[in-house]
Write a protein that holds these residues in place. Structure first.
Motif, short mmCIF file in Angstrom:
data_model
loop_
_atom_site.label_atom_id
_atom_site.label_comp_id
_atom_site.label_asym_id
_atom_site.label_seq_id
_atom_site.Cartn_x
_atom_site.Cartn_y
_atom_site.Cartn_z
N UNK A 21 0.85 -1.19 0.00
CA UNK A 21 0.00 0.00 0.00
C UNK A 21 0.89 1.24 0.00
N UNK A 22 0.69 2.14 -0.96
CA UNK A 22 1.50 3.35 -1.06
C UNK A 22 0.97 4.51 -0.23
N UNK A 23 -0.08 4.29 0.52
CA UNK A 23 -0.66 5.38 1.30
C UNK A 23 0.19 5.64 2.54
N UNK A 24 -0.12 6.71 3.22
CA UNK A 24 0.60 7.05 4.44
C UNK A 24 -0.13 6.55 5.69
N UNK A 25 -1.03 5.58 5.52
CA UNK A 25 -1.76 5.04 6.66
C UNK A 25 -0.90 4.06 7.44
N UNK A 36 -6.39 1.89 11.05
CA UNK A 36 -5.60 2.45 9.95
C UNK A 36 -5.64 3.96 10.16
N UNK A 37 -4.50 4.54 10.53
CA UNK A 37 -4.48 5.95 10.93
C UNK A 37 -3.39 6.73 10.20
#
Length: 114
Positions: A21-25, A36-37
């Motif tokens: 996952x490339x998100x910043x979560x 998931x924060x």
């Protein structure tokens, strides 16, 4: 654990990024709950832990610091948890350790870019 990059762990839980996952979560897991924060949400959660530390257990409780009589609000307005004083301090450590590692990693990555 394949597929993750661990950020921080302690006796109550672990925080990590999913590699796919490339998100910043950040995935934060303690007891049997997962969140998931984002970094600001972790900061908000830490504020709520600080607020919960002001609550007092009932004076006659036989379970003492193991009694899950403290209501901990989460970053979601729809979710709160009953935790013990011991768990509250461990959650506090998990959140602070996670924020420290994230910020340290970001700082080192910025320095290495130069």
């Amino acid at each position: 654990m394949n597929g993750i990059t661990k950020i921080y762990d302690n006796n109550i839980g672990v925080s990590f990024y999913w590699e796919e996952n490339d998100s910043n979560l950040v995935q934060l897991i303690f007891r049997d709950v997962g969140f998931h924060l984002t970094e600001p949400e972790i900061e908000l959660f830490l504020d709520k832990v600080t607020d919960s530390k002001l609550q007092r257990n009932c004076g006659t409780c036989e379970r003492g610091k193991d009694c899950r009589s403290i209501l901990l609000q989460t970053p979601s307005n729809k979710v709160s948890m009953a935790v013990s004083a011991i768990e509250l301090w461990q959650i506090d450590d998990l959140l602070k350790g996670t924020l420290f590692q994230i910020r340290m990693n970001n700082y080192l990555n910025d320095i290495c870019k130069n």
